[in-house]
Write a protein that holds these residues in place. Structure first.
Motif, short mmCIF file in Angstrom:
data_model
loop_
_atom_site.label_atom_id
_atom_site.label_comp_id
_atom_site.label_asym_id
_atom_site.label_seq_id
_atom_site.Cartn_x
_atom_site.Cartn_y
_atom_site.Cartn_z
N GLY A 138 40.93 81.24 11.50
CA GLY A 138 40.53 82.57 11.93
C GLY A 138 39.47 82.62 13.00
O GLY A 138 39.01 83.70 13.37
N GLY A 139 39.07 81.46 13.51
CA GLY A 139 38.08 81.43 14.58
C GLY A 139 38.71 81.71 15.94
O GLY A 139 39.93 81.72 16.09
N GLU A 140 37.84 81.92 16.94
CA GLU A 140 38.30 82.20 18.30
C GLU A 140 37.77 81.12 19.24
O GLU A 140 36.64 80.64 19.07
N ILE A 141 38.57 80.76 20.23
CA ILE A 141 38.12 79.88 21.31
C ILE A 141 38.39 80.62 22.62
O ILE A 141 39.54 80.90 22.95
N ARG A 142 37.32 80.98 23.31
CA ARG A 142 37.45 81.70 24.57
C ARG A 142 37.14 80.76 25.72
O ARG A 142 35.96 80.44 25.98
N ASP B 6 38.81 75.86 31.53
CA ASP B 6 40.06 76.47 31.07
C ASP B 6 40.72 75.70 29.93
O ASP B 6 41.85 76.00 29.55
N ARG B 7 39.99 74.73 29.37
CA ARG B 7 40.54 73.91 28.29
C ARG B 7 39.39 73.30 27.51
O ARG B 7 38.25 73.27 27.98
N VAL B 8 39.71 72.78 26.33
CA VAL B 8 38.70 72.08 25.53
C VAL B 8 38.58 70.64 26.04
O VAL B 8 39.44 70.13 26.74
N ALA B 9 37.46 70.00 25.68
CA ALA B 9 37.24 68.57 25.96
C ALA B 9 37.33 68.23 27.44
O ALA B 9 37.82 67.17 27.82
N ALA B 10 36.82 69.12 28.29
CA ALA B 10 36.98 68.93 29.73
C ALA B 10 35.99 67.95 30.34
O ALA B 10 36.26 67.38 31.40
N ALA C 289 31.85 74.40 15.01
CA ALA C 289 32.58 75.64 14.70
C ALA C 289 33.52 75.44 13.51
O ALA C 289 33.61 76.30 12.62
N ARG C 290 34.19 74.32 13.49
CA ARG C 290 35.10 74.01 12.37
C ARG C 290 34.34 73.92 11.05
O ARG C 290 34.81 74.41 10.02
N GLU C 291 33.16 73.30 11.08
CA GLU C 291 32.38 73.15 9.86
C GLU C 291 31.87 74.50 9.35
O GLU C 291 31.84 74.74 8.13
N ILE C 292 31.48 75.39 10.25
CA ILE C 292 31.04 76.72 9.83
C ILE C 292 32.19 77.44 9.11
O ILE C 292 32.01 78.01 8.03
N LEU C 293 33.37 77.40 9.70
CA LEU C 293 34.51 78.07 9.09
C LEU C 293 34.92 77.43 7.77
O LEU C 293 35.38 78.11 6.85
N ARG C 294 34.74 76.12 7.69
CA ARG C 294 35.08 75.43 6.45
C ARG C 294 34.19 75.87 5.31
O ARG C 294 34.64 76.07 4.17
N ARG C 295 32.90 76.06 5.62
CA ARG C 295 31.94 76.44 4.58
C ARG C 295 31.81 77.95 4.39
O ARG C 295 31.49 78.41 3.31
N ARG C 296 32.01 78.70 5.47
CA ARG C 296 31.79 80.15 5.46
C ARG C 296 33.03 80.87 5.99
O ARG C 296 33.04 81.39 7.11
N GLU D 181 41.34 68.50 20.34
CA GLU D 181 42.43 69.47 20.31
C GLU D 181 42.83 69.80 18.87
O GLU D 181 43.16 70.94 18.55
N SER D 182 42.78 68.80 18.00
CA SER D 182 43.07 69.03 16.59
C SER D 182 42.01 69.91 15.95
O SER D 182 42.31 70.81 15.15
N PHE D 183 40.73 69.66 16.27
CA PHE D 183 39.66 70.53 15.79
C PHE D 183 39.91 71.97 16.24
O PHE D 183 39.70 72.93 15.48
N ALA D 184 40.30 72.14 17.51
CA ALA D 184 40.57 73.48 18.04
C ALA D 184 41.67 74.17 17.24
O ALA D 184 41.58 75.36 16.92
N ASP D 185 42.71 73.42 16.91
CA ASP D 185 43.79 73.98 16.09
C ASP D 185 43.26 74.40 14.72
O ASP D 185 43.64 75.45 14.19
N ASP D 186 42.39 73.58 14.14
CA ASP D 186 41.80 73.91 12.84
C ASP D 186 41.00 75.22 12.91
O ASP D 186 41.05 76.04 11.99
N ILE D 187 40.26 75.39 13.99
CA ILE D 187 39.43 76.58 14.16
C ILE D 187 40.30 77.84 14.23
O ILE D 187 40.05 78.83 13.54
N VAL D 188 41.32 77.78 15.04
CA VAL D 188 42.20 78.94 15.19
C VAL D 188 42.92 79.23 13.88
O VAL D 188 43.04 80.39 13.46
N ALA D 189 43.38 78.17 13.20
CA ALA D 189 44.08 78.36 11.92
C ALA D 189 43.19 78.99 10.87
O ALA D 189 43.66 79.71 9.97
#
Length: 391
Positions: free
Chosen positions: A165-169, A38-42, A19-26, A155-163
């Protein structure tokens, strides 16, 4: 992909990296990561050994070999940039028998083809110089093998995604994939990337993928060395692996928090997310038992399976193999620690799928097999997957 909606199933380290790579390129794309917990990396990300592999073991030219080499370098740069834990403590792959030495030399040749940096062969004296309490006839030393904290990276990747404009549901299980890639709850995507780990075959099946390979879960149990003995190992000590299996054998692993662990073994799990011995899922057990490849795999490897089960039941048996490498650490010096579950893909003929397997099904990309070194390789896997979206 600009102005399109891309769904990524699974918020483990691979899904988040994609997801982070998609947002980085697109940056114009809408990216939504869907995670049933209810969390990442579970799951696998949160239960692994934390090792950043250097690429010693993998078949030259395979995706594992190619993506591990690039991914490890990328991960090191990312951790340095984000000030995340990254310790090049080094690894010894130790031969304790003459048969091991022959296999170790073949392993060294393979590692040479993979251009593993700094790898060198040691004799018994060289082993003791690096690891004074270890024993062996010979060893390979990989100075750039490292340890990290994959949960913090995820968790750092998740922060990058949100920053970006991506969403994590979180709390969003995929129970069906409707026409036009309708995922429910009002979400329809143009592309879907499945990075579902232990559930990868199930989710891929919802997208119309073939049933092979099937995920067969193997629980890997760890022992933690008591503080009084934890300083006897400086870095990582591994056995020479059996080339017939994708598992590396019980080994000593230094953690970034200072702990020393022994493990993991590889025991058939009775639940895909079964981190305790008592965990049982009838659905998961049926999925394993009903797959023809499970029985063919068992017919080939039942002796190893019995040995692993004995080691799981007996701490003395578990440590008997480990003491061949560090004799001063015995059953009385360890306590049972956590466990992980490896999503091992098995083909219909019973073959254990060794390489990463990534399938394209029209607008759906399914990562069907991504065991170790997937965490090491996550950023390179993300590049590979996003490259494929343009084809």
């Amino acid at each position: 992909m600009a102005d399109e909606t891309i769904g990524v199933v699974g918020a483990g380290i691979v899904g988040l990296a994609v997801a982070r790579e998609i947002l980085r390129r697109r940056p114009g794309a809408r990216v939504v990561v869907l995670e049933k917990e209810d969390r990442v990396a579970a799951h696998q990300t949160g239960h692994n050994s934390g090792v950043v592999h250097a690429g010693i073991y993998y078949k030259p030219g395979s995706l594992k070999a190619t993506l591990c080499t690039r991914g490890g370098a990328m991960l090191r740069e990312y951790c340095t940039d984000r000030k995340l834990p990254y310790d090049e403590c080094g690894k010894l792959v130790v031969a304790v028998t003459e048969e091991d030495v022959v296999r170790m030399d073949a392993l060294a040749a393979r590692a040479g083809e993979n251009i593993v940096p700094g790898l060198r062969r040691l004799d018994a004296a060289g082993i003791r110089e690096l690891e004074p309490h270890a024993t062996g006839l010979a060893a390979l030393h990989s100075p750039h093998t490292a340890i990290t904290d994959y949960v913090r990276i995820a968790e750092s990747f998740a922060d990058d995604i949100v920053a970006a404009g991506g969403e994590i549901r979180c709390g969003f299980p995929i129970t069906g994939i409707g026409p036009g890639l309708d995922l429910g709850a009002g979400l329809t995507v143009d592309h879907l990337i499945i990075c579902a780990g232990l559930q990868s075959d199930t989710v891929a099946g919802l997208a119309g993928a073939a049933p092979a390979p099937r995920i067969i879960p193997f629980r890997g149990e760890y022992m933690r060395v008591v503080p009084a003995k934890s300083t006897l190992v400086r870095g990582l000590i591994y056995p020479v692996p059996d080339p017939r299996y994708p598992f590396l054998g019980v080994h000593y692993t230094r953690r970034v928090n200072g702990d020393l662990e022994v493990g993991p073994n590889a025991v058939l799990a009775t639940a895909r997310e079964g981190y305790r011995r008592r965990d049982l899922s009838v659905r998961d057990l049926y999925a394993t038992a009903s797959w023809p490849g499970s029985w063919r795999m068992a017919a080939r490897h039942w002796r190893t399976g019995v040995k692993e089960m004995y080691g799981s039941a007996s701490k003395h048996a578990y440590m008997r193999a480990a003491r061949r490498y560090v004799p001063e650490i015995g059953a009385g010096d360890v306590v049972r620690a956590g466990a992980g579950v490896r999503a091992q893909a098995v083909d219909r003929d019973g073959a254990l799928v060794d390489d990463f397997r990534i399938d394209r099904l029209g607008p759906v990309t399914a990562i069907r097999n991504a065991p170790s070194p997937a965490a090491t390789s996550c950023l390179a896997i993300a590049e590979h997957v996003v490259d494929s979206l343009r084809r």
